[in-house]
Each structure stands twice: as structure tokens, then as C-alpha cells.
Design a protein around this motif. Structure first.
Motif, PDB file in Angstrom:
ATOM      1  N   LEU A   1       0.839  -1.193   0.000  1.00 12.36           N
ATOM      2  CA  LEU A   1       0.000   0.000   0.000  1.00 12.36           C
ATOM      3  C   LEU A   1       0.873   1.241   0.000  1.00 12.36           C
ATOM      4  CD1 LEU A   1      -2.700  -1.057   2.635  1.00 12.36           C
ATOM      5  CD2 LEU A   1      -2.951  -1.015   0.141  1.00 12.36           C
TER       6      LEU A   1
ATOM      7  N   ARG B   1       0.876   5.702  -0.125  1.00  5.20           N
ATOM      8  CA  ARG B   1       0.184   6.993  -0.007  1.00  5.20           C
ATOM      9  C   ARG B   1       1.174   8.079  -0.396  1.00  5.20           C
ATOM     10  NH1 ARG B   1      -4.855   7.184   2.247  1.00  5.20           N
ATOM     11  NH2 ARG B   1      -5.486   5.607   3.769  1.00  5.20           N
TER      12      ARG B   1
ATOM     13  N   VAL C   1       3.724   2.570   2.457  1.00  8.59           N
ATOM     14  CA  VAL C   1       3.363   2.569   3.877  1.00  8.59           C
ATOM     15  C   VAL C   1       3.440   1.149   4.436  1.00  8.59           C
ATOM     16  CG1 VAL C   1       1.552   3.106   5.561  1.00  8.59           C
ATOM     17  CG2 VAL C   1       1.879   4.586   3.566  1.00  8.59           C
TER      18      VAL C   1
ATOM     19  N   GLY D   1       0.644   2.452   9.997  1.00  7.92           N
ATOM     20  CA  GLY D   1      -0.095   2.029   8.813  1.00  7.92           C
ATOM     21  C   GLY D   1      -1.359   1.248   9.116  1.00  7.92           C
TER      22      GLY D   1
ATOM     23  N   SER E   1      -4.453   2.284  10.005  1.00 10.14           N
ATOM     24  CA  SER E   1      -5.624   2.836   9.329  1.00 10.14           C
ATOM     25  C   SER E   1      -5.495   2.744   7.812  1.00 10.14           C
ATOM     26  CB  SER E   1      -5.850   4.295   9.756  1.00 10.14           C
ATOM     27  OG  SER E   1      -6.229   4.360  11.117  1.00 10.14           O
ATOM     28  N   THR E   2      -4.260   2.730   7.320  1.00 11.52           N
ATOM     29  CA  THR E   2      -4.050   2.521   5.893  1.00 11.52           C
ATOM     30  C   THR E   2      -4.508   1.124   5.493  1.00 11.52           C
ATOM     31  OG1 THR E   2      -2.188   4.061   5.844  1.00 11.52           O
ATOM     32  CG2 THR E   2      -2.314   2.467   4.062  1.00 11.52           C
TER      33      THR E   2
ATOM     34  N   ALA F   1      -8.184   1.169   5.164  1.00 11.51           N
ATOM     35  CA  ALA F   1      -8.600   1.815   3.921  1.00 11.51           C
ATOM     36  C   ALA F   1      -8.588   0.837   2.753  1.00 11.51           C
ATOM     37  CB  ALA F   1      -7.699   3.011   3.619  1.00 11.51           C
TER      38      ALA F   1
ATOM     39  N   LEU G   1      -8.628   2.740  -0.499  1.00 10.28           N
ATOM     40  CA  LEU G   1      -7.278   2.794  -1.055  1.00 10.28           C
ATOM     41  C   LEU G   1      -7.016   1.523  -1.856  1.00 10.28           C
ATOM     42  CD1 LEU G   1      -4.517   4.262  -1.169  1.00 10.28           C
ATOM     43  CD2 LEU G   1      -3.886   2.987   0.897  1.00 10.28           C
TER      44      LEU G   1
ATOM     45  N   GLU H   1      -2.926  10.296   6.619  1.00 11.42           N
ATOM     46  CA  GLU H   1      -3.780   9.179   6.974  1.00 11.42           C
ATOM     47  C   GLU H   1      -3.024   7.874   7.110  1.00 11.42           C
ATOM     48  OE1 GLU H   1      -7.316   8.924   4.604  1.00 11.42           O
ATOM     49  OE2 GLU H   1      -7.481  11.068   4.449  1.00 11.42           O
ATOM     50  N   ALA H   2      -1.767   7.932   7.437  1.00 14.36           N
ATOM     51  CA  ALA H   2      -1.001   6.692   7.643  1.00 14.36           C
ATOM     52  C   ALA H   2      -0.981   6.310   9.108  1.00 14.36           C
ATOM     53  CB  ALA H   2       0.425   6.863   7.121  1.00 14.36           C
TER      54      ALA H   2
END
Length: 262
Positions: A15, A17, A22, A45, A47-48, A51, A57, A260-261
Motif C-alpha cells: 500500500l 500513499r 506505507v 499504517g 488505518s491505511t 482503507a 485505497l 492518513e497513515a
């Protein structure tokens, strides 16, 4: 899809960003009926990863399967998949000008054509499940932090999703409210036959209700196993995180984070 198949399957996931990796080499299976705690320091990471599960994401590499299908890119297909995923946000997301009951009714009004009387009964059932039927007509400003969190949980359960995702569910709650929310999470998971993924840095409050724990640090999964295995781990990364030690293999805030990481 059989009942034995994982409700979430992640394979070789990377992933990104803002052009920065991340997470990488993420492999994870979440069996049905379990509570899986996703732990790690801020910015690791967690919340990544959420996503990616909800389709916000897209993977830079690898695959993400939820509820037996690859997370789709087409908006219509993605919205259909999301009906099967309940999400409890750390900020609750309650609309302040609506009562508790009206907040819980929102998903039912948006995604079904049920009569108002039926929606009202379903809403009262969901509020009863979280112990707040008597607060149906209260506004968010009239609720304590723990009560507001439980109303948000009732709303996340409105469409009877088989998968629940909790994003830092204990943020801003006192120890008593935290205990109530975690106990409720375990009870609902068992009585409703849910599967739950809990993203949190509240280790000691979460492990007692979890069946499985994974720890994310330095862009990868550094531990996966049972809570008891986690607490007895001698891995330096895991030990540093569990003990909250500033010095060790996890570099806290050593570099700017991508948005948002968390």
C-alpha cells in the motif's frame, strides 16, 4: 464460498500513499467468528490497512479479498460490498441534530425501502443490543462519550453486517467506558455471529477480548498469533511496542508521515 473460508484474505499486499510505501508484504487471513486485534504504534499504517479493506485505497500490489470477493474498484460494486461491512469510527460520526434513534436509522433509510414502523422497531432492537434503548430520543450532546460510542456501534450494526471494523474504538473514553465497549464488542461478536477487526494502540484493554493479534511496525507485520503468544514474545520490535520503550528497533516519528497513515 464455504463457511470455513476466511472472511478477509490479504496476499502480498503493498500500500502506498503520496508515492511512499506505507505497508509491504502484508499477508493475513481473518477466520470467521474471530476478533482480530491490529496493533501498532501511531503512524505504523493500521488505518491505511483499513482503507484497503473498505476499498478507499487501492493496492499498489497484491490482493485484498473481503466477504469472498476481491475488493472492487467500480463505485457501484464497492457500495454493495460495503453494506456487509460495519465500521465504527473513532470520532463516532453522529449527526448532532438527529436523535440517537434517527442516527441509527440512517443506514436503513439509505439502503432499504422498509416502512417507517419497521425501521423504528429495528432501530430499537439495535439500541437495545448496546444497552441504550432508553436513550432513543436523546441527542448526541446529551450522551456521555461511552454512550455516544455505543450509539455509533448500533448504527454500524443497523444492516446486520457479517464483518465489523473498529477504528480506535477507545479513543477519548475513560477506563470504565472502555471496559464497557470492549465487553460489548466481545458479546455482540459471539451472539450475532460477527467477525471483528479492531485497529487500536490500546493493547492491554483489547487483548483480553481478542482471539488473534497482529502487530504492524516498520511497514510490515512483525507478529501474528494469539494474545498469549504476543505477551510472551521475545521479538525486540514486539517487546518495545508492548513496553512503550522510546529506544529500540521502532523509530518513533523519525520521518514525516504520509497523510492518513495512522
Amino acid at each position: 464460498m464455504t463457511n470455513e473460508s476466511p472472511i478477509v484474505r490479504i496476499s502480498n499486499l503493498r500500500l502506498e500513499r503520496g508515492g511512499r510505501t506505507v505497508l509491504s508484504d502484508i499477508n493475513l487471513e481473518v477466520p470467521r467468528g474471530r476478533i482480530v486485534a491490529v496493533l501498532g504504534p501511531s503512524g505504523s499504517g493500521k488505518s491505511t490497512l483499513l482503507a484497503a479493506l473498505t476499498g478507499e485505497l487501492a493496492p499498489a500490489a497484491g490482493t485484498v479479498e473481503v466477504l469472498g470477493q476481491s475488493v472492487p474498484q467500480r463505485r457501484r460494486d464497492l457500495l454493495e460490498l460495503r453494506k456487509g461491512i460495519g465500521v465504527l469510527l473513532q470520532g463516532n460520526g453522529l449527526l448532532t441534530d438527529l436523535t440517537a434513534a434517527e442516527n441509527v436509522a440512517l443506514p436503513l433509510r439509505a439502503h432499504t425501502r422498509l416502512p417507517d414502523a419497521v425501521i423504528r422497531q429495528l432501530v430499537l432492537m439495535k439500541l437495545h443490543a448496546v444497552g441504550l434503548r432508553a436513550a432513543a430520543d436523546a441527542f448526541p450532546r446529551e450522551l456521555s462519550g461511552g454512550m455516544a460510542r455505543r450509539v455509533a456501534l448500533a448504527r454500524a450494526l443497523a444492516l446486520d453486517p457479517p464483518l465489523m471494523i473498529y477504528d480506535e474504538p477507545l479513543t477519548g473514553l475513560d477506563p470504565i467506558a472502555s471496559g464497557v465497549v470492549m465487553d460489548l464488542m466481545r458479546r455482540l461478536n459471539d451472539t450475532l455471529g460477527l467477525t471483528s477487526i479492531v485497529v487500536t494502540h490500546h493493547v492491554h484493554e483489547t487483548l483480553p477480548v481478542a482471539d488473534q493479534a497482529i502487530v504492524i511496525a516498520n511497514g510490515r507485520i512483525v507478529f501474528s498469533g494469539t494474545p498469549s503468544q504476543l505477551e510472551s514474545s521475545q521479538d525486540p520490535l514486539v517487546h518495545q511496542f508492548l513496553k512503550g520503550e522510546p529506544d529500540g528497533p521502532i523509530a518513533f516519528d523519525a520521518a514525516p508521515r504520509a497523510p492518513e497513515a495512522a
